[in-house]
Enzyme design. Structure first.
Site, PDB file in Angstrom:
ATOM      1  N   LYS A 187      38.207  -3.216 -11.530  1.00 11.19           N
ATOM      2  CA  LYS A 187      37.454  -2.893 -12.747  1.00 11.19           C
ATOM      3  C   LYS A 187      36.935  -1.476 -12.654  1.00 11.19           C
ATOM      4  O   LYS A 187      36.014  -1.190 -11.889  1.00 11.19           O
ATOM      5  CB  LYS A 187      36.277  -3.852 -12.966  1.00 11.19           C
ATOM      6  CG  LYS A 187      35.776  -3.750 -14.411  1.00 11.19           C
ATOM      7  CD  LYS A 187      34.370  -4.227 -14.629  1.00 11.19           C
ATOM      8  CE  LYS A 187      33.332  -3.206 -14.303  1.00 11.19           C
ATOM      9  NZ  LYS A 187      33.390  -1.978 -15.125  1.00 11.19           N
ATOM     10  N   GLU A 228      29.602   1.301  -1.103  1.00  7.27           N
ATOM     11  CA  GLU A 228      29.302   2.737  -1.004  1.00  7.27           C
ATOM     12  C   GLU A 228      28.345   3.046  -2.148  1.00  7.27           C
ATOM     13  O   GLU A 228      28.740   2.996  -3.316  1.00  7.27           O
ATOM     14  CB  GLU A 228      30.578   3.569  -1.136  1.00  7.27           C
ATOM     15  CG  GLU A 228      31.545   3.345   0.015  1.00  7.27           C
ATOM     16  CD  GLU A 228      32.792   4.229  -0.047  1.00  7.27           C
ATOM     17  OE1 GLU A 228      33.588   4.170   0.893  1.00  7.27           O
ATOM     18  OE2 GLU A 228      32.960   4.974  -1.031  1.00  7.27           O
ATOM     19  N   CYS A 286      28.335  11.458  -5.105  1.00 11.60           N
ATOM     20  CA  CYS A 286      27.313  10.754  -4.327  1.00 11.60           C
ATOM     21  C   CYS A 286      26.865  11.585  -3.129  1.00 11.60           C
ATOM     22  O   CYS A 286      25.771  11.395  -2.612  1.00 11.60           O
ATOM     23  CB  CYS A 286      27.864   9.428  -3.847  1.00 11.60           C
ATOM     24  SG  CYS A 286      29.333   9.644  -2.835  1.00 11.60           S
ATOM     25  N   GLU A 293      17.280   9.366  -6.646  1.00 10.18           N
ATOM     26  CA  GLU A 293      18.590   9.959  -6.928  1.00 10.18           C
ATOM     27  C   GLU A 293      18.667  10.326  -8.409  1.00 10.18           C
ATOM     28  O   GLU A 293      18.392   9.498  -9.274  1.00 10.18           O
ATOM     29  CB  GLU A 293      19.712   8.965  -6.592  1.00 10.18           C
ATOM     30  CG  GLU A 293      21.091   9.574  -6.804  1.00 10.18           C
ATOM     31  CD  GLU A 293      22.237   8.561  -6.652  1.00 10.18           C
ATOM     32  OE1 GLU A 293      22.165   7.474  -7.242  1.00 10.18           O
ATOM     33  OE2 GLU A 293      23.209   8.891  -5.939  1.00 10.18           O
TER      34      GLU A 293
HETATM   35  P1  NAD Z   1      26.993   1.944 -11.544  1.00 12.53           P
HETATM   36  O1  NAD Z   1      26.441   1.221 -10.383  1.00 12.53           O
HETATM   37  O2  NAD Z   1      26.215   1.990 -12.785  1.00 12.53           O
HETATM   38  O3  NAD Z   1      28.405   1.329 -11.960  1.00 12.53           O
HETATM   39  C1  NAD Z   1      29.462   1.247 -11.051  1.00 12.53           C
HETATM   40  C2  NAD Z   1      30.398   0.137 -11.484  1.00 12.53           C
HETATM   41  O4  NAD Z   1      29.742  -1.114 -11.357  1.00 12.53           O
HETATM   42  C3  NAD Z   1      30.874   0.224 -12.918  1.00 12.53           C
HETATM   43  O5  NAD Z   1      32.241  -0.145 -12.961  1.00 12.53           O
HETATM   44  C4  NAD Z   1      30.011  -0.800 -13.625  1.00 12.53           C
HETATM   45  O6  NAD Z   1      30.583  -1.331 -14.784  1.00 12.53           O
HETATM   46  C5  NAD Z   1      29.892  -1.851 -12.541  1.00 12.53           C
HETATM   47  N1  NAD Z   1      28.732  -2.731 -12.646  1.00 12.53           N
HETATM   48  C6  NAD Z   1      27.487  -2.422 -13.084  1.00 12.53           C
HETATM   49  N2  NAD Z   1      26.680  -3.491 -12.986  1.00 12.53           N
HETATM   50  C7  NAD Z   1      27.428  -4.499 -12.467  1.00 12.53           C
HETATM   51  C8  NAD Z   1      27.163  -5.855 -12.140  1.00 12.53           C
HETATM   52  N3  NAD Z   1      25.954  -6.398 -12.302  1.00 12.53           N
HETATM   53  N4  NAD Z   1      28.176  -6.613 -11.628  1.00 12.53           N
HETATM   54  C9  NAD Z   1      29.395  -6.063 -11.435  1.00 12.53           C
HETATM   55  N5  NAD Z   1      29.704  -4.804 -11.754  1.00 12.53           N
HETATM   56  C10 NAD Z   1      28.732  -4.020 -12.247  1.00 12.53           C
HETATM   57  O7  NAD Z   1      27.344   3.383 -10.993  1.00 12.53           O
HETATM   58  P2  NAD Z   1      27.834   4.644 -11.819  1.00 12.53           P
HETATM   59  O8  NAD Z   1      26.708   5.054 -12.710  1.00 12.53           O
HETATM   60  O9  NAD Z   1      29.162   4.325 -12.408  1.00 12.53           O
HETATM   61  O10 NAD Z   1      28.049   5.736 -10.660  1.00 12.53           O
HETATM   62  C11 NAD Z   1      27.040   6.539 -10.183  1.00 12.53           C
HETATM   63  C12 NAD Z   1      26.407   5.942  -8.950  1.00 12.53           C
HETATM   64  O11 NAD Z   1      27.406   5.653  -7.984  1.00 12.53           O
HETATM   65  C13 NAD Z   1      25.450   6.875  -8.252  1.00 12.53           C
HETATM   66  O12 NAD Z   1      24.348   6.141  -7.801  1.00 12.53           O
HETATM   67  C14 NAD Z   1      26.228   7.389  -7.061  1.00 12.53           C
HETATM   68  O13 NAD Z   1      25.483   7.841  -5.987  1.00 12.53           O
HETATM   69  C15 NAD Z   1      27.033   6.186  -6.717  1.00 12.53           C
HETATM   70  N6  NAD Z   1      28.234   6.566  -5.957  1.00 12.53           N
HETATM   71  C16 NAD Z   1      28.269   6.345  -4.618  1.00 12.53           C
HETATM   72  C17 NAD Z   1      29.387   6.738  -3.868  1.00 12.53           C
HETATM   73  C18 NAD Z   1      29.475   6.551  -2.380  1.00 12.53           C
HETATM   74  O14 NAD Z   1      30.555   6.755  -1.836  1.00 12.53           O
HETATM   75  N7  NAD Z   1      28.410   6.192  -1.699  1.00 12.53           N
HETATM   76  C19 NAD Z   1      30.458   7.322  -4.519  1.00 12.53           C
HETATM   77  C20 NAD Z   1      30.380   7.531  -5.893  1.00 12.53           C
HETATM   78  C21 NAD Z   1      29.259   7.141  -6.614  1.00 12.53           C
HETATM   79  O1  6OD Z   2      36.075  11.083  -0.092  1.00  8.22           O
HETATM   80  C1  6OD Z   2      35.936   9.862  -0.157  1.00  8.22           C
HETATM   81  O2  6OD Z   2      36.708   9.070   0.408  1.00  8.22           O
HETATM   82  C2  6OD Z   2      34.829   9.291  -0.937  1.00  8.22           C
HETATM   83  N1  6OD Z   2      34.684   7.949  -0.896  1.00  8.22           N
HETATM   84  C3  6OD Z   2      34.017  10.111  -1.643  1.00  8.22           C
HETATM   85  C4  6OD Z   2      32.910   9.666  -2.386  1.00  8.22           C
HETATM   86  C5  6OD Z   2      32.305  10.505  -3.226  1.00  8.22           C
HETATM   87  C6  6OD Z   2      31.216  10.087  -4.021  1.00  8.22           C
HETATM   88  O3  6OD Z   2      30.999  10.428  -5.146  1.00  8.22           O
END
Ligand code: NAD
Ligand code: 6OD
Length: 496
Positions: free
Chosen positions: A189, A265, A299, A400
């Site tokens: 998804k 993540e 992130c 964040e």
């Molecule tokens: P989000 O958590 O709002 O959504 C991520 C995904 O989860 C989407 O596909 C969304 O539809 C789904 N989702 C939301 N609620 C859900 C639920 N209750 N059950 C199942 N699925 C659900 O995140 P975002 O706004 O899309 O992305 C930004 C966030 O992601 C930031 O906090 C960022 O730091 C984090 N992020 C972390 C990493 C990492 O590697 N640590 C990488 C990229 C983004």
């Molecule tokens: O480089 C990667 O494999 C990875 N998971 C990056 C994540 C970036 C976050 O926004």
């Protein structure tokens, strides 16, 4: 400048994107708009999977485990992954356009990072899976004949892959590739904000002959929609999720009744530490990248920059001067920074710009919204922003934000810098800038994070562990860590 909008390049312009279930593309009655963050225009509609369609996808994935897919060897699965990578490269321009249309990110970034990394994810996991050794232990037995233990790796089952919108294709394929090479089947998804590159991937899977049900795609939102239906489905064995920490917590709750394996993540509030002995220009350039890449929506971005006092004023001035010169604009304009993902996200980031002032911070540069005098004013553009003077307890320093903003603060001693960097509920990554070798190792190791960079940022070797501590995640992905998560090891003990 080619165009103010990516719409003319977009492969799904005016269409409704279907889901992929059991090898068939399925449209739904219920749909939602895909909105360009460049100009606010609706560029497509997206089918929204309800719980019944998610169930069909999971059942198709379950059935596929017992079909031809389940009989493929690791070599055959690895070959299929390579074919997928080749096909992504053949359709490279479409992937780039799809990613740009959904996110507004710059052409340079989409074509040099997002899409190449998607293809690389498939190739890299094909290589890694073939190189994985089986564990083997000889043991003595009382009768002197001994025994041999060896491990085999079985698939976990049906895996749910849930991706965010910031690096949509990179992050989806980062999980889909290892899940598949380990023999699992996937229901993916993508974020509701970024369905298009996943849609192309679904087509590519079909073109490459991935058997029906092995890769399924469901579109929709999180709570009360496809996301929640997927993560609470009793026949999903494991969930690989990237997104916000609060979403991770909600998913854990949904997954608890059927005790699913989880790899998370999550968010970050990452620090950059700049010591006075650092290569000044490299540290400024690296910090610019770590704060403003992808409009601050990575992130790993640094939202807290700590600079040793002797170079503090000079560093802030250099950073501010370069930030003020960043060109903000559409994907094909040679801009340094595109828009945020949506107006809703811009409202959130702007609320932190306001909060920074209310909390007593000084906006060194930025702090607002650029005005273009054309259709981009209906997009989600925002100014790159640098703040100083906030207390360490200020919300802007603790929460964040996920936008192009950082707070810069001075420090006087190494221990103080380490303490400030670690004083957070997150623990994803840190960047340390110094030319002192011993300090580099010492400080990097002292960071309470999953990944520390010394004199660089976001430099990736896909074999290395990737993930965070504290609120930033559960487990590690990358290399053997991903293969471990997506496999069920089994020991076979043979009496000799
Ligand atoms: P989000 O958590 O709002 O959504 C991520 C995904 O989860 C989407 O596909 C969304 O539809 C789904 N989702 C939301 N609620 C859900 C639920 N209750 N059950 C199942 N699925 C659900 O995140 P975002 O706004 O899309 O992305 C930004 C966030 O992601 C930031 O906090 C960022 O730091 C984090 N992020 C972390 C990493 C990492 O590697 N640590 C990488 C990229 C983004
Ligand atoms: O480089 C990667 O494999 C990875 N998971 C990056 C994540 C970036 C976050 O926004």
């Amino acid at each position: 400048m080619r165009s103010l909008t990516p719409a003319d390049q977009y492969p799904f312009l005016g269409q409704q994107l279907p889901c992929l279930v059991g090898g068939e593309f399925v449209g739904t009655e219920r749909s939602f708009p895909n909105v360009s963050p460049v100009n606010g225009r609706v560029i497509a509609r997206v089918s929204e999977a309800d719980a019944a369609l998610v169930d069909r996808a999971v059942q198709a994935a379950r059935a596929a485990l017992k079909g031809p897919w389940g009989r493929l060897t690791m070599q055959e699965r690895a070959a299929l992954l390579r074919k997928v990578a080749d096909r992504i490269e053949q359709r490279f321009a479409e992937f780039v356009s799809a990613e740009i249309a959904d996110t507004g990110k710059t052409f340079t970034q989409a074509s040099s990072l997002d899409i190449p990394r998607g293809a690389a994810n498939f190739r890299s996991y094909a290589d890694l899976a073939l190189a994985r050794a089986a564990e083997c232990y000889e043991m003595g037995t009382a009768d002197g004949r001994g025994a041999l233990n060896y491990s085999v790796h079985k698939p976990v089952g049906v895996v749910a892959v849930i991706a965010p919108w910031n690096l949509p294709f990179l992050l989806l394929t980062w999980k889909v590739a290892p899940a598949l090479v380990c023999g699992n089947t996937v229901v993916a998804k993508p974020s509701e904000e970024t369905p298009s590159s996943a849609q192309l991937l679904a087509q590519v899977m079909q073109e490459c002959g991935v058997p029906p049900g092995v890769f399924n795609l469901v579109h929709g939102f999180g709570p009360g929609s496809a996301g929640e239906a997927l993560v609470s489905h009793p026949d999903v064995a494991a969930i690989a999720f990237t997104g916000e920490s609060a979403t991770g917590a909600a998913i854990m709750k949904s997954a608890a009744p059927s005790v699913k394996a989880l790899s998370f993540e999550l968010g970050g509030k990452n620090a950059a530490l700049v010591f006075a002995d650092a290569d000044f220009d490299a540290a400024v350039a690296g910090t610019m990248r770590s704060v403003f890449s992808n409009c601050g929506q990575v992130c790993l971005c640094s939202e807290r920059v700590y600079v040793e006092r002797p170079i503090f004023e000079r560093f802030v001035a250099a950073l501010a001067e370069r930030a003020a010169r960043l060109k903000v604009g559409g994907p094909f304009e040679g801009a340094d920074m595109g828009p945020l993902i949506s107006r809703a996200h811009r409202d959130k980031v702007l609320s932190y710009y306001r909060l920074a002032r209310e909390e007593g911070g000084e906006i060194v540069t930025g702090g607002g919204v650029p005005r273009f005098g054309d259709e981009r004013d209906s997009g989600a553009f925002i100014e790159p922003t640098i703040v100083r003077g906030l207390a360490e307890q200020a919300r802007c320093v603790r929460e964040e934000i996920f936008g192009p903003i950082c707070h810069v603060a001075p420090f006087d001693a190494e221990e103080q810098a380490v303490q400030m960097a670690n004083d957070t509920r997150y623990g994803l990554c840190a960047a340390v800038w110094t030319s002192n070798l011993q300090r580099a190792h010492r400080v990097a190791r002292a960071m309470e994070v999953g990944i520390a960079w010394v004199n660089d940022w976001f430099l990736r070797d896909l074999r290395t562990p990737f993930g965070g501590v504290k609120l930033s995640g559960i487990g590690r992905e990358g290399g053997l860590h991903s293969l471990a998560f997506f496999s069920e090891p089994m020991n076979i003990c043979v009496k000799l």
